[in-house]
Scaffold this active site. Structure first.
Site, PDB file in Angstrom:
ATOM      1  CG  ASP A 316      -1.694   1.377   1.480  1.00  0.00           C
ATOM      2  OD1 ASP A 316      -2.730   1.651   0.273  1.00  0.00           O
ATOM      3  OD2 ASP A 316      -1.998   1.517   2.344  1.00  0.00           O
ATOM      4  CG  ASP A 508      -1.444   2.092   7.186  1.00  0.00           C
ATOM      5  OD1 ASP A 508      -1.827   1.949   5.877  1.00  0.00           O
ATOM      6  OD2 ASP A 508      -0.976   2.785   8.232  1.00  0.00           O
TER       7      ASP A 508
END
Length: 647
Positions: A316, A508
């Site tokens: 990400d 996250d």
């Protein structure tokens, strides 16, 4: 005395075998050979029956283990009258379990330390409004409510997540982040449960219940890791059939060539499978413990094996490859709107968003002294945006496509490299764009380079952010394959289709939870308390550093290497001793005793998983504008942060 009694009752088979052995030897000395032989035969036969029952259960569960060798060895020694050797085999098997238990407790030291230190008691201040009063009532940590003011005395463990009310404090967070140096906190800053207070008593206000606090989440992860069935049993089982076949062939050949059935028993005594059954589990527990000490909670041995074999990696962007602390650079208000008013309303709406950009927007409004109002209604569409009713006005903050669907007059902003944008609509009209910058983590480029050099063939970025921003960040850290403007289902689909396997995904935040759960190995950057991501992931990094991904992969590879080497050491030594035993040079009793030394050697080697070569990425002391600098392992330079401009 009580400790000795506990040891005797913890390993009842060892205790019983020793007692039977003493009685058998005493009967032999008294020339009661018949009685001693019958006692040994009955006892060993009972152990054989018990072992056979366990083997049948294993077969019913689809596992064919190595216990067959031990059973054949016990039957063979009894058949040829080597009943003392049969007792030693029983002692060896039960002693092997005791050695495994000791080695496992040694290997799990870091994991169990976290469980043992779980906060139990909190000192709740009776009169929190009186700053001069330290009158407290002790309560169970589980009973602390959000808003309670607690007193944490010197060297005590912080029981729940809170905000520091005292002017300052120093805390040891090593059990949470792996960082050995104490950290200083000022009034208003977060204090994590599980941290150890310094030399001054401090006050904190509880912001989460015990069950929701950082330390309890870590404890839950550790408990899951301990209870998970590691692949080490399967790892040993892979060698079960060939090792059993080789052992029986050697023993049968020794019997056939010598014509002496005793030779068959003497060979099989040295083929007992303790090294294979014990050493590999100890190695994997050692790897779990080493990872915990490094600030990485890995949920079981199966994850370690997958980490060791990883061939593709997906990241990400926001909060993973970047620092996740966006700074407002500019407010571009549309015609008819005031910049401060746009920022104030956007920050008021962003109170109800979990996105990392929301924090930057709220912080910018607070820095400018803008009053943030509560909403009468609010809701979030995950990864798209947030809608809130503020002062009777409908405020929507989110992605350009989402805002354009609600406000057709939306105009796309032209962004500089590395900038991100939050679009704002008020009462169905396009109100403006908030431009934010989120700096790349200084270690990101080095982590990507390390993975490529160490067998990870494909590295990609999967992000919901705009294409221009994603391409800029990817180019800065060396990622060439970028998939941008993705929704969570699209991330999951792309991760499922990545080749070669296994695939590692690092992320996250709440929106990363689905793709972390879908990947072969999901690693959550859990230092900021992303509970959903941590629950979905296979491993959680407790320190806010992407370099821990390198640690996790390196620990996985070293652990698997140690486990395999320990198994091969046991196999090689056992086969060598079996070949010697075919000549009759190793009596059955001596062979059983020698095999104990083989067990000890393989276990000691397996404990090497507790240590290993350095895995950290070394931070160069030189600060440059993007150049990589040589260091002790892999070095990276700290880039100068972008300057923030008033909007």
């Amino acid at each position: 005395m009580s400790r000795r009694i506990r040891l005797l009752t913890r390993y009842p088979v060892i205790t019983a075998t020793v007692i039977v052995g003493i009685v058998v030897l005493s009967l032999d000395l008294a020339e009661l050979d018949r009685a001693s032989r019958w006692l040994a035969t009955l006892y060993v036969s009972a152990i054989i029956v018990w072992t056979l029952i366990g083997m049948i259960r294993d077969v019913m569960h689809g596992r064919v283990g190595l216990d067959v060798l031990a059973v054949v060895a016990m039957v063979a020694t009894l058949a040829v009258g080597e009943y003392v050797a049969s007792l030693i085999i029983v002692l060896m098997l039960s002693g092997g379990e005791a050695l495994e238990d000791y080695a496992s407790r040694r290997a799990k030291k870091e994991l169990t330390a976290l469980l043992d230190r779980s906060p139990q008691i909190a000192h709740v201040i009776v009169h929190p409004a009186d700053t001069s009063s330290d009158e407290v009532e002790d309560a169970a940590a589980d009973d602390v409510r959000v808003g309670d003011v607690l007193l944490v005395r010197p060297s005590e463990i912080v029981p729940v997540d809170g905000v520091l009310l005292s002017d300052s404090g120093s805390f040891d967070e090593s059990s949470l982040t792996g960082e050995s140096m104490p950290v200083s906190r000022s009034a208003g800053e977060d204090v994590l449960s599980g941290a150890i207070n310094g030399s001054r008593a401090v006050r904190i206000r509880a912001v989460r219940k015990s069950s929701d606090s950082q330390y309890q989440q870590i404890v839950a992860l550790v408990r899951d890791a301990q209870e998970s069935r590691a692949p080490v049993v399967r790892l040993a089982d892979r060698f079960a059939i060939p090792f059993t076949a080789v052992s029986l062939v050697i023993a049968g050949a020794a019997w056939g060539l010598s014509g002496d059935p005793t030779r068959f028993a003497e060979v099989l005594v040295l083929a007992t499978p303790c090294p294979l059954l014990i050493a590999a589990p100890v190695a994997f527990l050692g790897g779990l413990s080493r990872a915990a000490k490094a600030g990485i909670i890995i949920k079981g041995g199966a994850v370690i094996e997958q980490l060791a074999r990883v061939r593709s990696a997906a990241f990400d962007k926001t909060g993973t490859l970047t620092q996740g602390q966006p700074t407002l650079v500019e407010v571009r208000a549309a015609d008819g709107f005031d910049a401060d008013e746009v920022l104030r309303l956007a920050a008021s709406a962003e109170q109800y968003s979990s996105h990392v950009l929301a924090e930057g927007i709220r912080r910018a409004a607070a820095d400018r002294g803008l009053e943030i109002d509560a909403a009468t209604e609010a809701g979030e569409v995950a990864t798209n945006g947030v809608t809130a009713m503020i002062d009777g006005r409908t405020v929507v903050v989110g992605k350009p496509a989402y805002i354009a669907a609600l406000a057709p007059d939306t105009v796309r902003a032209v962004l500089e490299a590395g900038h991100a944008a939050a679009y704002v609509a008020i009462d169905g009209r396009f109100a403006g764009v908030l431009i934010l910058a989120d700096d790349v983590r200084p270690e990101s480029g080095a982590v990507v380079a390390w993975l490529r050099r160490n067998g990870v063939e494909r590295v990609v970025m999967l992000t919901g952010d705009a294409r221009a921003t994603a391409d800029s960040i990817a180019g800065e850290i060396g990622i060439t394959e970028v998939h941008a403007e993705l929704l969570p289902p699209e991330k999951v689909h792309l991760a499922a289709g990545l080749r070669p396997r296994p695939v590692l995904m690092v992320g996250d935040g709440v929106n990363d939870a689905p793709v972390l759960a879908a990947a072969d190995i999901g690693i959550a950057m859990g230092a900021k308390g992303a509970t959903a991501a941590g629950d979905a992931a296979d491993a959680v990094i407790l320190k806010d550093s992407l370099a821990k991904v390198v640690d996790a992969v390196a620990i996985g590879r070293h652990t698997l290497q140690v486990a395999y080497t320990a198994i091969w050491i046991g196999i090689a030594i056992s086969i060598a001793l079996m070949l010697v035993a075919t000549t009759g040079l190793i009596p059955a009793v001596a062979g059983a005793l020698i095999q104990e030394l083989v067990d000890l050697a393989t276990i000691l080697y397996a404990l090497r998983a507790l240590t290993g070569p350095p895995t950290r990425l070394a931070l160069s002391s030189t600060v440059t504008s993007g150049a990589l600098v040589e260091g002790e392992d892999v070095a990276f330079a700290v880039r100068k942060p972008r300057r923030s401009f008033p909007g």
